[in-house]
Motif scaffolding. Sequence first.
Motif, PDB file in Angstrom:
ATOM      1  N   ILE A   1       0.837  -1.199   0.000  1.00  0.00           N
ATOM      2  CA  ILE A   1       0.000   0.000   0.000  1.00  0.00           C
ATOM      3  C   ILE A   1       0.873   1.250   0.000  1.00  0.00           C
ATOM      4  CG2 ILE A   1      -1.983  -1.100   1.096  1.00  0.00           C
ATOM      5  CD1 ILE A   1      -1.194   0.297   3.703  1.00  0.00           C
ATOM      6  N   ASP A   2       0.340   2.312  -0.561  1.00  0.00           N
ATOM      7  CA  ASP A   2       1.039   3.593  -0.657  1.00  0.00           C
ATOM      8  C   ASP A   2       0.269   4.604   0.177  1.00  0.00           C
ATOM      9  OD1 ASP A   2       2.676   5.677  -1.424  1.00  0.00           O
ATOM     10  OD2 ASP A   2       1.559   6.056  -3.272  1.00  0.00           O
ATOM     11  N   LEU A   3       0.910   5.141   1.198  1.00  0.00           N
ATOM     12  CA  LEU A   3       0.245   6.067   2.110  1.00  0.00           C
ATOM     13  C   LEU A   3       0.627   7.511   1.803  1.00  0.00           C
ATOM     14  CD1 LEU A   3       0.635   4.292   5.582  1.00  0.00           C
ATOM     15  CD2 LEU A   3      -1.432   4.491   4.193  1.00  0.00           C
ATOM     16  N   GLU A   4      -0.375   8.361   1.740  1.00  0.00           N
ATOM     17  CA  GLU A   4      -0.146   9.808   1.703  1.00  0.00           C
ATOM     18  C   GLU A   4      -0.703  10.379   2.999  1.00  0.00           C
ATOM     19  OE1 GLU A   4      -1.359  13.888  -0.704  1.00  0.00           O
ATOM     20  OE2 GLU A   4      -1.896  11.929  -1.532  1.00  0.00           O
ATOM     21  N   ILE A   5       0.164  10.957   3.802  1.00  0.00           N
ATOM     22  CA  ILE A   5      -0.217  11.447   5.123  1.00  0.00           C
ATOM     23  C   ILE A   5      -0.503  12.944   5.033  1.00  0.00           C
ATOM     24  CG2 ILE A   5       0.517  11.713   7.521  1.00  0.00           C
ATOM     25  CD1 ILE A   5       2.450   9.331   7.004  1.00  0.00           C
ATOM     26  N   VAL A   6      -1.710  13.325   5.422  1.00  0.00           N
ATOM     27  CA  VAL A   6      -2.131  14.732   5.393  1.00  0.00           C
ATOM     28  C   VAL A   6      -2.371  15.171   6.834  1.00  0.00           C
ATOM     29  CG1 VAL A   6      -3.768  16.400   4.482  1.00  0.00           C
ATOM     30  CG2 VAL A   6      -3.233  14.332   3.164  1.00  0.00           C
ATOM     31  N   GLU A   7      -1.583  16.147   7.304  1.00  0.00           N
ATOM     32  CA  GLU A   7      -1.684  16.591   8.691  1.00  0.00           C
ATOM     33  C   GLU A   7      -2.600  17.806   8.832  1.00  0.00           C
ATOM     34  OE1 GLU A   7       1.847  17.055  10.983  1.00  0.00           O
ATOM     35  OE2 GLU A   7       2.929  15.505   9.871  1.00  0.00           O
ATOM     36  N   PHE A   8      -3.415  17.780   9.876  1.00  0.00           N
ATOM     37  CA  PHE A   8      -4.258  18.911  10.246  1.00  0.00           C
ATOM     38  C   PHE A   8      -3.970  19.248  11.705  1.00  0.00           C
ATOM     39  CE2 PHE A   8      -6.549  16.811   6.820  1.00  0.00           C
ATOM     40  CZ  PHE A   8      -6.969  17.878   6.024  1.00  0.00           C
ATOM     41  N   THR A   9      -4.088  20.518  12.048  1.00  0.00           N
ATOM     42  CA  THR A   9      -3.772  20.931  13.413  1.00  0.00           C
ATOM     43  C   THR A   9      -5.006  21.166  14.266  1.00  0.00           C
ATOM     44  OG1 THR A   9      -3.618  23.245  12.711  1.00  0.00           O
ATOM     45  CG2 THR A   9      -1.572  21.959  12.725  1.00  0.00           C
TER      46      THR A   9
ATOM     47  N   PRO B   1      -9.878  -3.029   0.209  1.00  0.00           N
ATOM     48  CA  PRO B   1      -8.662  -3.800   0.517  1.00  0.00           C
ATOM     49  C   PRO B   1      -7.532  -2.944   1.086  1.00  0.00           C
ATOM     50  CG  PRO B   1      -9.557  -4.462  -1.599  1.00  0.00           C
ATOM     51  CD  PRO B   1     -10.343  -3.262  -1.163  1.00  0.00           C
ATOM     52  N   ARG B   2      -7.429  -1.700   0.635  1.00  0.00           N
ATOM     53  CA  ARG B   2      -6.377  -0.824   1.169  1.00  0.00           C
ATOM     54  C   ARG B   2      -6.627  -0.521   2.650  1.00  0.00           C
ATOM     55  NH1 ARG B   2      -7.228   4.225  -2.334  1.00  0.00           N
ATOM     56  NH2 ARG B   2      -9.349   3.640  -1.679  1.00  0.00           N
ATOM     57  N   ILE B   3      -7.892  -0.302   2.992  1.00  0.00           N
ATOM     58  CA  ILE B   3      -8.245  -0.009   4.379  1.00  0.00           C
ATOM     59  C   ILE B   3      -8.028  -1.235   5.251  1.00  0.00           C
ATOM     60  CG2 ILE B   3     -10.134   0.640   5.910  1.00  0.00           C
ATOM     61  CD1 ILE B   3      -9.123   2.949   4.145  1.00  0.00           C
ATOM     62  N   VAL B   4      -8.425  -2.391   4.749  1.00  0.00           N
ATOM     63  CA  VAL B   4      -8.234  -3.642   5.510  1.00  0.00           C
ATOM     64  C   VAL B   4      -6.752  -3.846   5.806  1.00  0.00           C
ATOM     65  CG1 VAL B   4      -8.432  -6.150   5.410  1.00  0.00           C
ATOM     66  CG2 VAL B   4     -10.343  -4.719   4.622  1.00  0.00           C
ATOM     67  N   THR B   5      -5.907  -3.630   4.806  1.00  0.00           N
ATOM     68  CA  THR B   5      -4.470  -3.802   4.997  1.00  0.00           C
ATOM     69  C   THR B   5      -3.923  -2.770   5.973  1.00  0.00           C
ATOM     70  OG1 THR B   5      -4.204  -4.722   2.781  1.00  0.00           O
ATOM     71  CG2 THR B   5      -2.230  -3.844   3.840  1.00  0.00           C
ATOM     72  N   LEU B   6      -4.346  -1.515   5.827  1.00  0.00           N
ATOM     73  CA  LEU B   6      -3.879  -0.464   6.733  1.00  0.00           C
ATOM     74  C   LEU B   6      -4.254  -0.785   8.171  1.00  0.00           C
ATOM     75  CD1 LEU B   6      -2.618   2.275   7.318  1.00  0.00           C
ATOM     76  CD2 LEU B   6      -4.823   3.328   6.728  1.00  0.00           C
ATOM     77  N   LEU B   7      -5.479  -1.265   8.383  1.00  0.00           N
ATOM     78  CA  LEU B   7      -5.901  -1.612   9.735  1.00  0.00           C
ATOM     79  C   LEU B   7      -5.040  -2.736  10.298  1.00  0.00           C
ATOM     80  CD1 LEU B   7      -7.861  -1.225  12.064  1.00  0.00           C
ATOM     81  CD2 LEU B   7      -9.420  -2.830  10.938  1.00  0.00           C
ATOM     82  N   GLU B   8      -4.724  -3.722   9.476  1.00  0.00           N
ATOM     83  CA  GLU B   8      -3.851  -4.806   9.927  1.00  0.00           C
ATOM     84  C   GLU B   8      -2.486  -4.268  10.354  1.00  0.00           C
ATOM     85  OE1 GLU B   8      -3.775  -7.427   6.597  1.00  0.00           O
ATOM     86  OE2 GLU B   8      -5.729  -8.348   7.061  1.00  0.00           O
ATOM     87  N   LEU B   9      -1.959  -3.311   9.605  1.00  0.00           N
ATOM     88  CA  LEU B   9      -0.651  -2.752   9.939  1.00  0.00           C
ATOM     89  C   LEU B   9      -0.717  -1.916  11.218  1.00  0.00           C
ATOM     90  CD1 LEU B   9       0.679  -1.650   6.425  1.00  0.00           C
ATOM     91  CD2 LEU B   9       1.044  -3.817   7.633  1.00  0.00           C
ATOM     92  N   LEU B  10      -1.763  -1.110  11.351  1.00  0.00           N
ATOM     93  CA  LEU B  10      -1.880  -0.243  12.525  1.00  0.00           C
ATOM     94  C   LEU B  10      -2.104  -1.031  13.814  1.00  0.00           C
ATOM     95  CD1 LEU B  10      -3.957   2.761  11.154  1.00  0.00           C
ATOM     96  CD2 LEU B  10      -1.698   2.890  12.203  1.00  0.00           C
ATOM     97  N   THR B  11      -2.609  -2.237  13.705  1.00  0.00           N
ATOM     98  CA  THR B  11      -2.837  -3.072  14.894  1.00  0.00           C
ATOM     99  C   THR B  11      -1.841  -4.228  14.963  1.00  0.00           C
ATOM    100  OG1 THR B  11      -4.534  -4.317  13.678  1.00  0.00           O
ATOM    101  CG2 THR B  11      -5.293  -2.481  15.034  1.00  0.00           C
ATOM    102  N   SER B  12      -0.688  -4.030  14.355  1.00  0.00           N
ATOM    103  CA  SER B  12       0.343  -5.071  14.348  1.00  0.00           C
ATOM    104  C   SER B  12       1.228  -4.974  15.582  1.00  0.00           C
ATOM    105  CB  SER B  12       1.209  -4.937  13.091  1.00  0.00           C
ATOM    106  OG  SER B  12       1.947  -3.717  13.128  1.00  0.00           O
ATOM    107  N   GLU B  13       1.937  -6.041  15.858  1.00  0.00           N
ATOM    108  CA  GLU B  13       2.873  -6.043  16.982  1.00  0.00           C
ATOM    109  C   GLU B  13       4.015  -5.062  16.750  1.00  0.00           C
ATOM    110  OE1 GLU B  13       2.535  -7.393  20.041  1.00  0.00           O
ATOM    111  OE2 GLU B  13       0.524  -7.698  19.224  1.00  0.00           O
ATOM    112  N   GLU B  14       4.369  -4.824  15.492  1.00  0.00           N
ATOM    113  CA  GLU B  14       5.417  -3.834  15.206  1.00  0.00           C
ATOM    114  C   GLU B  14       4.992  -2.447  15.666  1.00  0.00           C
ATOM    115  OE1 GLU B  14       5.856  -6.977  11.907  1.00  0.00           O
ATOM    116  OE2 GLU B  14       4.240  -6.074  13.097  1.00  0.00           O
TER     117      GLU B  14
END
Length: 236
Positions: free
Chosen positions: A25-33, A206-219
């Motif tokens: 997956i390719d992530l583009e991070i957009v920050e808001f304050t 599928p991109r969201i499913v994969t991202l969720l798996e990564l965000l809740t990983s042991e790493e």
Amino acid sequence: MAVTPVPHADILAFVDEELADDAGIDLEIVEFTDYVQPNVALDQGSVDANYYQHGVFLADQEEQAGYDFTGLATISFQPMGLYSETVTDLAALPDGATVAIPNDPVNGSRGLKLLAQEGLITLADPDAPVPTLLDVTDNAKDLQFEEVEAAQLPRSLGDVDVAAVPGNYALDAELSPQDDALVAEDTGDTTYANQLVVRAGDEEDPRIVTLLELLTSEEVRRHIDETYDGAVVAAF
């Protein structure tokens, strides 16, 4: 992907740099304050998900703005704390002291609950999910409340006696809930743990499913534990 800077952008950057390529997956991070624009961006479709808000805030936003979002899972929790540059003991808070709380109702309610927990005020219903200043039934010290945009609360410390600062903005100002707060929320209570949120109907993307798996990983759990020393805790 919309986030607020600390710790959400940092955690997502770790995922992007260490895990995303291998997961395809390719992530583009957009920050808001602030706390408003990440949901606006999600609703308008300029981002596919956001990660910065807890379920109580999400429910309030959906009710107020009519959003149709889904919180997929809790990822992390950073406790709100009461901070002061002049007071070292809440019991010694002088009569008429000025207290700054977030000006959004949900996070303002967290500040009120902390004050009630310490016996400084009484709320009509201590279990109400979003009490407001109108729900304060006893204020024996005649505390004077100022409602301040959450991002500005650390800067307000020189102008008030106490400020209730959400954990992400405390971290951004290099304030530690363990070391600097007079009192902080219990990290064992994940009521205010922040979630990965998407538009309703996108849960199986599928991109969201994969991202969720990564965000809740042991790493990611190890990264949170090793980076924030308890100021942020994993909530999965």
